[in-house]
Design an enzyme around this catalytic site. Structure first.
Site, PDB file in Angstrom:
ATOM      1  N   GLU A 126      -6.125  -7.186  -1.385  1.00  0.00           N
ATOM      2  CA  GLU A 126      -6.691  -7.082  -0.042  1.00  0.00           C
ATOM      3  C   GLU A 126      -8.144  -6.644  -0.146  1.00  0.00           C
ATOM      4  O   GLU A 126      -8.451  -5.669  -0.843  1.00  0.00           O
ATOM      5  CB  GLU A 126      -5.943  -6.054   0.826  1.00  0.00           C
ATOM      6  N   GLU A 136       0.827  -1.218   0.000  1.00  0.00           N
ATOM      7  CA  GLU A 136       0.000   0.000   0.000  1.00  0.00           C
ATOM      8  C   GLU A 136       0.860   1.266   0.000  1.00  0.00           C
ATOM      9  O   GLU A 136       1.037   1.917   1.016  1.00  0.00           O
ATOM     10  CB  GLU A 136      -0.956   0.005   1.202  1.00  0.00           C
TER      11      GLU A 136
END
Length: 341
Positions: free
Chosen positions: A274, A167
């Site tokens: 995710e 991320e």
């Protein structure tokens, strides 16, 4: 004689075409999986997993029974022993990867390039790298990545995918690799890519950004990555309606648009690496997962590769995490049945 040679050639042509078809089919198998970085610690602290009949069962088997075929594992550089924010060392990752392989599951490795959690709010350097110059950081990224992936391969597991960073809309290894300095970030990402490919050219490299429904964020990031000639194979997305305080029904169309836009704009495959929903809203989470899987599968030409749930087994009673998909009785949430379809 010529007739026999012709028949033999025809047979070989048929065999080769079947082989290539089978290979292409294998490469397009949709990935349905889970990040299970907490699992070894859960087991070590005595947490038990049960099937619907109340029989104690291996967690990976329970996930496999729900249609999952892939496992994602995070790697930290020099982690501590905290049960929830530690572990995930190279050695522990190898053990888990071997276990997943024995279950017939595909493996994704996720490099955080930190000693603990790296995400949009924090991208701290590993303690051992804190005083290193930028050229030394480039070597650190290459050497650490190469060491982990080559060690996995030697142990008998070649990951199908490797994430270079977790991320990273604001970059990684702050401040050196911040998006305030894209030139340096681009070099760091390419060092990770090169290390992976030095071990095995067939491993696919993922670059991962959060808020998969936010097209503007993705265009900003990957336009800059393109300008810096960043090398990667797949765009990885997180998708958590919970964290932006919206229901999936308000954002799923934006996710679908972004998935398709990423493929068209950058000519890259896409993957939800995710996703998660609230454990006490079973039906809503089931619908979220079903809609997410459908959105990825609808990407044309099989360029939507799969969907991974983040720590479905990470029961709230153990982790205090509200977005697992596990019940208080140690059994999988019915929400995970979305992966069966």
């Amino acid at each position: 004689m010529r007739t026999n040679q012709y028949v033999l050639s025809l047979k070989w042509a048929i065999v080769l075409s079947i082989f290539h078809f089978s290979l292409a089919k294998a490469q397009t198998v949709f990935s349905k999986g889970a990040d299970v970085g907490w699992l070894p610690q859960m087991e070590a602290t005595g947490y038990k997993f049960y099937d619907q009949d109340g029989k104690e069962t291996d967690c990976l088997q329970l996930l496999k029974d729900r249609g999952m075929n892939s496992i994602r594992l995070r790697v930290w550089v020099n982690p501590n022993d905290d049960k929830a924010s530690g572990h995930c060392s190279k050695e522990e990752t190898i053990i888990m990867a071997l276990r997943a392989k024995k279950m017939g599951m595909r493996v994704m490795i996720n490099f955080h390039y930190s000693d603990s959690w790296a995400d949009p709010a924090k991208q701290f350097k590993p303690k051992a790298w804190e005083k290193h110059s930028f050229p030394e950081l480039l070597d650190d990224v290459y050497n650490h990545t190469f060491d982990v992936i080559s060690s996995l391969k030697k142990a008998g597991v070649t990951p199908e995918w490797v994430q270079v960073g977790n991320e990273i809309p604001g970059g990684m290894l702050w401040p050196d690799g911040s998006t305030d300095n894209w030139k340096q970030l681009g070099q760091l990402l390419n060092k990770g890519y090169d290390a992976v490919k030095a071990v095995d050219q067939n491993i696919k490299v993922i670059v991962h950004v959060d808020e998969g429904n936010n097209n503007a964020k993705f265009r900003t990031f990957f336009d800059n990555a393109t300008a810096q000639k960043v090398r990667y194979d797949i765009i990885g997305l997180s998708y958590y309606p919970y964290w932006i305080k919206k229901d999936y029904s308000e954002t799923i169309a934006d996710l679908e648009f972004n998935l398709n836009d990423m493929v068209k704009r950058y000519n890259k495959d896409v993957m939800i690496v995710e996703v998660g929903g609230e454990d006490d809203k079973v039906q809503n989470t089931y619908e979220l997962l079903k809609a997410t899987i459908e959105a990825v599968k609808k990407v044309p030409n099989n360029r939507g590769l799969g969907v991974m749930y983040w720590e479905p087994q990470g029961a709230r009673s153990w982790s205090h995490y509200a977005l697992s998909a596990w019940q208080a009785d140690g059994k999988p949430s019915p929400a995970l049945d979305a992966f069966k379809e």
